[in-house]
Design a protein around this motif. Structure first.
Motif, PDB file in Angstrom:
ATOM      1  N   ASP A  29       6.564  29.226  73.486  1.00  0.00           N
ATOM      2  CA  ASP A  29       6.632  28.128  73.553  1.00  0.00           C
ATOM      3  C   ASP A  29       5.428  27.396  74.560  1.00  0.00           C
ATOM      4  O   ASP A  29       4.957  26.147  74.415  1.00  0.00           O
ATOM      5  CB  ASP A  29       7.154  27.790  74.971  1.00  0.00           C
ATOM      6  N   MET A  30       4.001  28.627  74.141  1.00  0.00           N
ATOM      7  CA  MET A  30       2.900  28.331  74.578  1.00  0.00           C
ATOM      8  C   MET A  30       1.698  28.054  73.923  1.00  0.00           C
ATOM      9  O   MET A  30       1.878  28.849  72.909  1.00  0.00           O
ATOM     10  CB  MET A  30       2.285  28.863  75.456  1.00  0.00           C
ATOM     11  N   GLU A  31       0.854  27.533  73.834  1.00  0.00           N
ATOM     12  CA  GLU A  31      -0.420  27.970  72.611  1.00  0.00           C
ATOM     13  C   GLU A  31      -1.205  29.011  72.704  1.00  0.00           C
ATOM     14  O   GLU A  31      -1.486  29.611  73.959  1.00  0.00           O
ATOM     15  CB  GLU A  31      -1.735  26.749  73.230  1.00  0.00           C
ATOM     16  N   ASP A  32      -2.123  29.550  71.711  1.00  0.00           N
ATOM     17  CA  ASP A  32      -2.369  30.271  71.985  1.00  0.00           C
ATOM     18  C   ASP A  32      -3.458  31.053  72.595  1.00  0.00           C
ATOM     19  O   ASP A  32      -3.485  32.043  73.098  1.00  0.00           O
ATOM     20  CB  ASP A  32      -2.907  30.446  70.266  1.00  0.00           C
ATOM     21  N   VAL A  63       7.799  54.430  89.688  1.00  0.00           N
ATOM     22  CA  VAL A  63       8.551  54.341  88.443  1.00  0.00           C
ATOM     23  C   VAL A  63       9.980  54.276  87.752  1.00  0.00           C
ATOM     24  O   VAL A  63      10.344  53.463  86.078  1.00  0.00           O
ATOM     25  CB  VAL A  63       8.163  56.178  87.610  1.00  0.00           C
ATOM     26  N   ALA A  64      10.516  54.541  88.271  1.00  0.00           N
ATOM     27  CA  ALA A  64      12.360  54.210  88.440  1.00  0.00           C
ATOM     28  C   ALA A  64      12.521  52.733  87.927  1.00  0.00           C
ATOM     29  O   ALA A  64      13.463  52.345  87.383  1.00  0.00           O
ATOM     30  CB  ALA A  64      13.267  54.930  89.526  1.00  0.00           C
ATOM     31  N   GLU A  65      11.890  51.969  89.567  1.00  0.00           N
ATOM     32  CA  GLU A  65      12.085  50.592  88.799  1.00  0.00           C
ATOM     33  C   GLU A  65      11.288  50.061  87.839  1.00  0.00           C
ATOM     34  O   GLU A  65      12.320  49.124  87.446  1.00  0.00           O
ATOM     35  CB  GLU A  65      11.462  49.984  90.670  1.00  0.00           C
ATOM     36  N   ILE A  66      10.383  50.750  86.650  1.00  0.00           N
ATOM     37  CA  ILE A  66       9.913  49.734  85.738  1.00  0.00           C
ATOM     38  C   ILE A  66      10.641  50.721  84.983  1.00  0.00           C
ATOM     39  O   ILE A  66      10.781  49.713  84.341  1.00  0.00           O
ATOM     40  CB  ILE A  66       8.851  50.145  86.185  1.00  0.00           C
ATOM     41  N   THR A  67      11.263  51.631  85.219  1.00  0.00           N
ATOM     42  CA  THR A  67      12.886  52.097  84.057  1.00  0.00           C
ATOM     43  C   THR A  67      13.127  50.657  84.108  1.00  0.00           C
ATOM     44  O   THR A  67      14.247  50.545  82.923  1.00  0.00           O
ATOM     45  CB  THR A  67      13.073  53.424  84.260  1.00  0.00           C
ATOM     46  N   ARG A  68      14.081  50.870  84.775  1.00  0.00           N
ATOM     47  CA  ARG A  68      15.450  49.702  85.021  1.00  0.00           C
ATOM     48  C   ARG A  68      14.525  48.337  84.319  1.00  0.00           C
ATOM     49  O   ARG A  68      15.128  48.018  83.478  1.00  0.00           O
ATOM     50  CB  ARG A  68      15.988  49.702  86.227  1.00  0.00           C
ATOM     51  N   PHE A  69      13.674  48.112  84.769  1.00  0.00           N
ATOM     52  CA  PHE A  69      12.757  46.825  83.760  1.00  0.00           C
ATOM     53  C   PHE A  69      12.662  46.334  82.676  1.00  0.00           C
ATOM     54  O   PHE A  69      13.236  46.017  82.583  1.00  0.00           O
ATOM     55  CB  PHE A  69      11.578  46.263  85.284  1.00  0.00           C
ATOM     56  N   ALA A  70      12.565  47.906  82.215  1.00  0.00           N
ATOM     57  CA  ALA A  70      12.392  48.218  80.786  1.00  0.00           C
ATOM     58  C   ALA A  70      13.127  48.145  80.028  1.00  0.00           C
ATOM     59  O   ALA A  70      13.375  47.690  79.075  1.00  0.00           O
ATOM     60  CB  ALA A  70      11.634  49.207  81.143  1.00  0.00           C
ATOM     61  N   HIS A  71      14.019  48.120  80.890  1.00  0.00           N
ATOM     62  CA  HIS A  71      15.503  47.866  79.938  1.00  0.00           C
ATOM     63  C   HIS A  71      15.739  46.900  79.629  1.00  0.00           C
ATOM     64  O   HIS A  71      17.526  46.338  78.976  1.00  0.00           O
ATOM     65  CB  HIS A  71      16.500  49.366  80.349  1.00  0.00           C
ATOM     66  N   ALA A  72      15.322  46.066  80.311  1.00  0.00           N
ATOM     67  CA  ALA A  72      15.663  44.483  80.317  1.00  0.00           C
ATOM     68  C   ALA A  72      15.657  43.927  78.821  1.00  0.00           C
ATOM     69  O   ALA A  72      14.478  43.786  78.210  1.00  0.00           O
ATOM     70  CB  ALA A  72      15.334  43.628  81.400  1.00  0.00           C
ATOM     71  N   GLU A  73      16.496  43.115  78.591  1.00  0.00           N
ATOM     72  CA  GLU A  73      16.299  42.430  77.256  1.00  0.00           C
ATOM     73  C   GLU A  73      15.527  41.083  76.759  1.00  0.00           C
ATOM     74  O   GLU A  73      15.252  40.752  78.550  1.00  0.00           O
ATOM     75  CB  GLU A  73      17.917  41.815  76.719  1.00  0.00           C
ATOM     76  N   VAL A  74      14.527  40.500  76.471  1.00  0.00           N
ATOM     77  CA  VAL A  74      13.554  40.035  76.182  1.00  0.00           C
ATOM     78  C   VAL A  74      14.184  39.004  75.769  1.00  0.00           C
ATOM     79  O   VAL A  74      14.460  39.256  74.184  1.00  0.00           O
ATOM     80  CB  VAL A  74      12.566  41.193  75.702  1.00  0.00           C
ATOM     81  N   VAL A  75      13.588  37.450  76.076  1.00  0.00           N
ATOM     82  CA  VAL A  75      14.100  36.833  75.732  1.00  0.00           C
ATOM     83  C   VAL A  75      13.180  36.673  74.121  1.00  0.00           C
ATOM     84  O   VAL A  75      11.467  35.972  74.682  1.00  0.00           O
ATOM     85  CB  VAL A  75      14.099  35.244  76.192  1.00  0.00           C
ATOM     86  N   VAL A  76      13.151  36.115  72.982  1.00  0.00           N
ATOM     87  CA  VAL A  76      12.019  35.399  72.581  1.00  0.00           C
ATOM     88  C   VAL A  76      12.912  34.056  71.998  1.00  0.00           C
ATOM     89  O   VAL A  76      13.542  33.541  71.204  1.00  0.00           O
ATOM     90  CB  VAL A  76      12.688  36.448  70.804  1.00  0.00           C
ATOM     91  N   THR A  77      11.579  33.610  71.836  1.00  0.00           N
ATOM     92  CA  THR A  77      11.326  31.823  71.827  1.00  0.00           C
ATOM     93  C   THR A  77      10.986  31.467  70.808  1.00  0.00           C
ATOM     94  O   THR A  77      11.489  30.357  69.714  1.00  0.00           O
ATOM     95  CB  THR A  77      11.045  30.963  72.905  1.00  0.00           C
ATOM     96  N   ASP A  78       9.835  32.553  70.153  1.00  0.00           N
ATOM     97  CA  ASP A  78       9.428  32.164  68.811  1.00  0.00           C
ATOM     98  C   ASP A  78       9.046  33.147  68.025  1.00  0.00           C
ATOM     99  O   ASP A  78       8.554  34.772  69.070  1.00  0.00           O
ATOM    100  CB  ASP A  78       8.184  32.023  69.409  1.00  0.00           C
ATOM    101  N   ASP A  79       9.552  33.569  67.125  1.00  0.00           N
ATOM    102  CA  ASP A  79       9.342  34.559  65.898  1.00  0.00           C
ATOM    103  C   ASP A  79       8.241  35.385  65.965  1.00  0.00           C
ATOM    104  O   ASP A  79       8.630  36.400  65.177  1.00  0.00           O
ATOM    105  CB  ASP A  79      10.606  35.229  65.004  1.00  0.00           C
ATOM    106  N   THR A  80       7.550  34.270  65.765  1.00  0.00           N
ATOM    107  CA  THR A  80       5.699  35.187  65.619  1.00  0.00           C
ATOM    108  C   THR A  80       4.651  36.105  66.658  1.00  0.00           C
ATOM    109  O   THR A  80       4.481  36.181  66.898  1.00  0.00           O
ATOM    110  CB  THR A  80       5.193  33.669  65.182  1.00  0.00           C
ATOM    111  N   VAL A  81       6.041  35.001  68.014  1.00  0.00           N
ATOM    112  CA  VAL A  81       5.409  36.123  68.652  1.00  0.00           C
ATOM    113  C   VAL A  81       5.529  37.461  69.831  1.00  0.00           C
ATOM    114  O   VAL A  81       7.177  37.232  69.267  1.00  0.00           O
ATOM    115  CB  VAL A  81       4.863  34.915  70.842  1.00  0.00           C
ATOM    116  N   PRO A  82       4.756  38.907  68.727  1.00  0.00           N
ATOM    117  CA  PRO A  82       5.703  39.616  69.740  1.00  0.00           C
ATOM    118  C   PRO A  82       6.055  40.112  70.706  1.00  0.00           C
ATOM    119  O   PRO A  82       5.502  41.092  71.405  1.00  0.00           O
ATOM    120  CB  PRO A  82       5.281  40.791  68.999  1.00  0.00           C
TER     121      PRO A  82
END
Length: 102
Positions: A29-32, A63-82
């Motif tokens: 949703d943001m400008e480049d 590292v365990a806490e980071i791994t837990r967050f790493a598996h969270a699904e990322v919301v995509v609002t613009d398919d052109t932004v990876p």
């Protein structure tokens, strides 16, 4: 070393990861220019917090806490932004930084 899951360093790390995860979700949703600045900040800030947390609370917990967050699904609002790729880079860098603090 206090290896409690409620260690203040882990609480700070969780807050940073949560804020980063939420921020990733709105990148489309943001400008480049603004998006690039925010991504750069996240790529620096999250690993920094992870490294400090690892020194204070222990690398394995961090590292365990980071791994837990790493598996969270990322919301995509613009398919052109990876966003998923950016999130993967951030959590990977954070895990590397935490591991290096051993």
């Amino acid at each position: 070393m206090n290896d409690s899951p409620d260690h203040p360093a882990l609480v700070r790390l969780r807050a940073e990861l949560d804020a980063a995860w939420k921020g990733i979700g709105v990148l489309g949703d943001m400008e480049d220019v603004r998006r690039d600045r925010i991504v750069a900040e996240l790529r620096a800030a999250v690993p920094d917090v992870a490294s400090r947390a690892a020194r204070e609370a222990g690398a394995d917990l961090v590292v365990a806490e980071i791994t837990r967050f790493a598996h969270a699904e990322v919301v995509v609002t613009d398919d052109t932004v990876p966003t998923a790729s950016i999130w993967d880079d951030i959590v990977h860098s954070a895990a590397v930084a935490a591991s290096a603090a051993r």
